[in-house]
Design an enzyme around this catalytic site. Structure first.
Site, PDB file in Angstrom:
ATOM      1  N   TYR A  78       0.821  -1.218   0.000  1.00  0.00           N
ATOM      2  CA  TYR A  78       0.000   0.000   0.000  1.00  0.00           C
ATOM      3  C   TYR A  78       0.855   1.267   0.000  1.00  0.00           C
ATOM      4  O   TYR A  78       0.340   2.358  -0.238  1.00  0.00           O
ATOM      5  CB  TYR A  78      -0.960   0.047   1.209  1.00  0.00           C
ATOM      6  CG  TYR A  78      -1.870  -1.144   1.373  1.00  0.00           C
ATOM      7  CD1 TYR A  78      -2.060  -2.073   0.342  1.00  0.00           C
ATOM      8  CD2 TYR A  78      -2.549  -1.371   2.561  1.00  0.00           C
ATOM      9  CE1 TYR A  78      -2.876  -3.177   0.510  1.00  0.00           C
ATOM     10  CE2 TYR A  78      -3.375  -2.471   2.733  1.00  0.00           C
ATOM     11  CZ  TYR A  78      -3.525  -3.376   1.704  1.00  0.00           C
ATOM     12  OH  TYR A  78      -4.332  -4.466   1.881  1.00  0.00           O
TER      13      TYR A  78
ATOM     14  N   LEU B  11     -17.085  -4.408   2.376  1.00  0.00           N
ATOM     15  CA  LEU B  11     -18.162  -3.623   1.744  1.00  0.00           C
ATOM     16  C   LEU B  11     -18.049  -3.734   0.222  1.00  0.00           C
ATOM     17  O   LEU B  11     -18.605  -2.910  -0.521  1.00  0.00           O
ATOM     18  CB  LEU B  11     -18.067  -2.155   2.201  1.00  0.00           C
ATOM     19  CG  LEU B  11     -18.078  -1.962   3.723  1.00  0.00           C
ATOM     20  CD1 LEU B  11     -17.755  -0.516   4.102  1.00  0.00           C
ATOM     21  CD2 LEU B  11     -19.444  -2.379   4.303  1.00  0.00           C
TER      22      LEU B  11
ATOM     23  N   LYS C 229     -12.516   0.253   5.313  1.00  0.00           N
ATOM     24  CA  LYS C 229     -11.767   1.488   5.049  1.00  0.00           C
ATOM     25  C   LYS C 229     -12.756   2.609   4.813  1.00  0.00           C
ATOM     26  O   LYS C 229     -13.739   2.454   4.077  1.00  0.00           O
ATOM     27  CB  LYS C 229     -10.883   1.290   3.815  1.00  0.00           C
ATOM     28  CG  LYS C 229     -10.163   2.549   3.347  1.00  0.00           C
ATOM     29  CD  LYS C 229     -10.885   3.216   2.194  1.00  0.00           C
ATOM     30  CE  LYS C 229     -10.301   4.577   1.854  1.00  0.00           C
ATOM     31  NZ  LYS C 229     -11.131   5.309   0.870  1.00  0.00           N
ATOM     32  N   SER C 230     -12.505   3.778   5.428  1.00  0.00           N
ATOM     33  CA  SER C 230     -13.236   4.985   5.062  1.00  0.00           C
ATOM     34  C   SER C 230     -12.338   6.181   5.304  1.00  0.00           C
ATOM     35  O   SER C 230     -11.575   6.193   6.268  1.00  0.00           O
ATOM     36  CB  SER C 230     -14.525   5.132   5.877  1.00  0.00           C
ATOM     37  OG  SER C 230     -15.133   6.360   5.517  1.00  0.00           O
TER      38      SER C 230
ATOM     39  N   ARG D 231     -18.351   8.332   8.658  1.00  0.00           N
ATOM     40  CA  ARG D 231     -18.489   6.933   8.227  1.00  0.00           C
ATOM     41  C   ARG D 231     -17.592   6.012   9.054  1.00  0.00           C
ATOM     42  O   ARG D 231     -17.959   4.881   9.345  1.00  0.00           O
ATOM     43  CB  ARG D 231     -18.182   6.811   6.727  1.00  0.00           C
ATOM     44  CG  ARG D 231     -19.220   7.534   5.876  1.00  0.00           C
ATOM     45  CD  ARG D 231     -19.160   7.101   4.427  1.00  0.00           C
ATOM     46  NE  ARG D 231     -18.059   7.675   3.686  1.00  0.00           N
ATOM     47  CZ  ARG D 231     -18.061   8.868   3.092  1.00  0.00           C
ATOM     48  NH1 ARG D 231     -19.144   9.629   3.171  1.00  0.00           N
ATOM     49  NH2 ARG D 231     -17.016   9.293   2.416  1.00  0.00           N
TER      50      ARG D 231
ATOM     51  N   ASN E  18     -19.146   2.845  11.102  1.00  0.00           N
ATOM     52  CA  ASN E  18     -18.685   1.470  10.878  1.00  0.00           C
ATOM     53  C   ASN E  18     -18.263   0.763  12.157  1.00  0.00           C
ATOM     54  O   ASN E  18     -18.132  -0.460  12.175  1.00  0.00           O
ATOM     55  CB  ASN E  18     -17.522   1.461   9.871  1.00  0.00           C
ATOM     56  CG  ASN E  18     -17.967   1.876   8.476  1.00  0.00           C
ATOM     57  OD1 ASN E  18     -19.154   1.940   8.191  1.00  0.00           O
ATOM     58  ND2 ASN E  18     -17.010   2.157   7.601  1.00  0.00           N
TER      59      ASN E  18
HETATM   60  N1  NAP Z   1      -5.131  -8.878   1.831  1.00  0.00           N
HETATM   61  C1  NAP Z   1      -5.578  -8.358   0.710  1.00  0.00           C
HETATM   62  O1  NAP Z   1      -5.213  -8.798  -0.388  1.00  0.00           O
HETATM   63  C2  NAP Z   1      -6.551  -7.222   0.770  1.00  0.00           C
HETATM   64  C3  NAP Z   1      -7.222  -6.812  -0.392  1.00  0.00           C
HETATM   65  C4  NAP Z   1      -8.125  -5.751  -0.294  1.00  0.00           C
HETATM   66  C5  NAP Z   1      -8.343  -5.138   0.946  1.00  0.00           C
HETATM   67  N2  NAP Z   1      -7.654  -5.544   2.045  1.00  0.00           N
HETATM   68  C6  NAP Z   1      -7.851  -4.893   3.377  1.00  0.00           C
HETATM   69  O2  NAP Z   1      -9.251  -4.787   3.640  1.00  0.00           O
HETATM   70  C7  NAP Z   1      -9.565  -3.418   3.918  1.00  0.00           C
HETATM   71  C8  NAP Z   1     -10.997  -3.086   3.531  1.00  0.00           C
HETATM   72  O3  NAP Z   1     -11.231  -3.342   2.155  1.00  0.00           O
HETATM   73  P1  NAP Z   1     -11.279  -2.190   1.027  1.00  0.00           P
HETATM   74  O4  NAP Z   1     -10.547  -1.003   1.480  1.00  0.00           O
HETATM   75  O5  NAP Z   1     -10.849  -2.859  -0.228  1.00  0.00           O
HETATM   76  O6  NAP Z   1     -12.800  -1.853   0.826  1.00  0.00           O
HETATM   77  P2  NAP Z   1     -14.115  -1.793   1.753  1.00  0.00           P
HETATM   78  O7  NAP Z   1     -13.745  -1.538   3.164  1.00  0.00           O
HETATM   79  O8  NAP Z   1     -14.920  -2.989   1.409  1.00  0.00           O
HETATM   80  O9  NAP Z   1     -14.861  -0.530   1.129  1.00  0.00           O
HETATM   81  C9  NAP Z   1     -14.307   0.758   1.166  1.00  0.00           C
HETATM   82  C10 NAP Z   1     -15.210   1.687   0.386  1.00  0.00           C
HETATM   83  O10 NAP Z   1     -16.479   1.818   1.048  1.00  0.00           O
HETATM   84  C11 NAP Z   1     -16.725   3.212   1.330  1.00  0.00           C
HETATM   85  N3  NAP Z   1     -17.340   3.275   2.664  1.00  0.00           N
HETATM   86  C12 NAP Z   1     -16.814   2.840   3.834  1.00  0.00           C
HETATM   87  N4  NAP Z   1     -17.668   2.986   4.840  1.00  0.00           N
HETATM   88  C13 NAP Z   1     -18.779   3.553   4.311  1.00  0.00           C
HETATM   89  C14 NAP Z   1     -20.030   3.956   4.860  1.00  0.00           C
HETATM   90  N5  NAP Z   1     -20.298   3.796   6.159  1.00  0.00           N
HETATM   91  N6  NAP Z   1     -20.946   4.515   4.011  1.00  0.00           N
HETATM   92  C15 NAP Z   1     -20.671   4.683   2.705  1.00  0.00           C
HETATM   93  N7  NAP Z   1     -19.505   4.316   2.118  1.00  0.00           N
HETATM   94  C16 NAP Z   1     -18.568   3.745   2.918  1.00  0.00           C
HETATM   95  C17 NAP Z   1     -15.378   3.888   1.304  1.00  0.00           C
HETATM   96  O11 NAP Z   1     -15.521   5.233   0.879  1.00  0.00           O
HETATM   97  P3  NAP Z   1     -14.987   6.466   1.799  1.00  0.00           P
HETATM   98  O12 NAP Z   1     -13.529   6.234   2.046  1.00  0.00           O
HETATM   99  O13 NAP Z   1     -15.254   7.662   0.927  1.00  0.00           O
HETATM  100  O14 NAP Z   1     -15.813   6.468   3.046  1.00  0.00           O
HETATM  101  C18 NAP Z   1     -14.643   3.078   0.239  1.00  0.00           C
HETATM  102  O15 NAP Z   1     -14.989   3.540  -1.054  1.00  0.00           O
HETATM  103  C19 NAP Z   1      -8.494  -2.668   3.097  1.00  0.00           C
HETATM  104  O16 NAP Z   1      -8.435  -1.297   3.406  1.00  0.00           O
HETATM  105  C20 NAP Z   1      -7.277  -3.477   3.414  1.00  0.00           C
HETATM  106  O17 NAP Z   1      -6.796  -3.133   4.713  1.00  0.00           O
HETATM  107  C21 NAP Z   1      -6.765  -6.585   1.975  1.00  0.00           C
END
Ligand code: NAP
Length: 280
Positions: A55, A194, A234-235, A240, A244
């Site tokens: 990252y 999400l 992640k947000s 938000r 969460n």
């Molecule tokens: N090990 C791996 O290969 C791998 C792969 C992917 C992810 N990850 C980990 O998993 C974590 C989470 O997954 P992710 O970041 O991919 O995506 P996620 O948490 O599934 O979704 C993040 C998205 O949702 C939005 N969001 C968050 N809370 C919200 C709410 N309450 N209302 C409306 N929109 C909301 C965020 O926008 P805003 O920021 O604008 O709020 C962002 O666009 C990552 O950050 C990382 O640490 C690991």
């Protein structure tokens, strides 16, 4: 620092360590914005941070932790070994850089991707076992390991990872792999819970959210923690972020849980571990 200190349950890992079940994800948080965003998350009450060498934002995470004034023992920081550092010397050097960025301690260190199409996963796991023995890395686990990858570690007579961090959300429930992890005593961390924001606007989830008087995000995160998984949405928005965190004061019925699981359609939000081989 003033915080609301929400109560977050812990999950006991197989090595005896307790990890906060809900944390904060930092994928796609730009390096130049990370200290600010992670500081906001710590202020909101998050005590578990998930980052990765891939990252490019470990320094920002480390700076936010240092600036928070929080006792390091009250925080859990996870990072991940990047794909180009699977060999012994490169792995150790990368770990030392992460330790430097993160203030000298890693609570949980994961192999980010198995790269099993090119490598024997047992080799990188041996490197991780050595790293845990020699450096201030408390727990070691894997990410994106398939059942076949986990079976290979067992067949090679190696230790069992405490965690497998895998994609899991309503559109990609990943239940077979979750069951395999449970049978092996491996805790599941659900990434992209999400579905990277694609759950928003789903009419079935919106209806369910109205039914329980919660937001779509809270309903989906509640489904994840009620399934027993560890999660770190992640947000970049403080409202938000707080929303969460508020998923431990209500429950979904069995029927509501099943209706969310029924959204599974096999759509991944990220790469397939059987073919992902990016090495940066
Ligand atoms: N090990 C791996 O290969 C791998 C792969 C992917 C992810 N990850 C980990 O998993 C974590 C989470 O997954 P992710 O970041 O991919 O995506 P996620 O948490 O599934 O979704 C993040 C998205 O949702 C939005 N969001 C968050 N809370 C919200 C709410 N309450 N209302 C409306 N929109 C909301 C965020 O926008 P805003 O920021 O604008 O709020 C962002 O666009 C990552 O950050 C990382 O640490 C690991």
């Amino acid at each position: 620092m003033s915080t609301t200190e929400p109560q977050i349950p812990t999950i006991l890992l197989d090595d005896g360590r307790a990890i906060p079940q809900l944390g904060f994800g930092t994928f796609q948080v730009p390096p130049e914005d990370t200290e600010r965003v992670v500081s906001l998350a710590l202020e909101a009450g998050y005590r578990h941070l998930d980052t990765a060498q891939m990252y490019g934002n470990e320094e920002g995470v480390g700076r936010a932790v240092a600036a928070s004034g929080l006792d390091r023992a009250d925080l859990w920081v996870t990072t991940k070994l990047n794909n180009q550092f699977h060999e012994r010397d490169a792995g150790r050097e990368a770990t030392e850089r992460s330790l430097e960025a993160l203030g000298g301690r890693i609570d949980l260190y994961l192999v980010h991707w198995p790269l099993a199409m090119h490598e024997d996963v047992a080799r990188v796991w041996e490197v991780m076992e050595e790293i845990r023995a020699d450096l201030p890395v408390d727990s070691v686990g894997v990410s994106n390991f398939t059942d076949a990858n986990l079976a290979r570690l067992a067949e090679a007579g190696l230790s069992t990872p405490v965690v497998d961090q895998i994609e899991s959300n309503p559109y990609f429930v990943n239940d077979e792999l979750r069951e395999s992890c449970a049978a092996r005593g491996i805790a599941v961390e659900a990434w992209s819970p999400l579905a990277q924001g694609t759950v928003f606007g789903d009419p079935q989830l919106e209806a369910l959210a109205r039914q329980v008087d919660r937001s779509v995000s809270q309903v989906v995160l509640r489904w994840t923690v009620q399934r027993g998984d560890i999660v770190f949405p992640k947000s970049s928005d403080p409202t938000r972020m707080r929303e969460n965190l508020e998923v431990f004061d209500f429950e979904l019925t069995e029927e509501q849980m099943a209706s969310i699981s029924s959204l599974h359609n096999g759509t991944r939000s990220g790469p397939d571990p059987d073919s992902f081989d990016w090495r940066g």
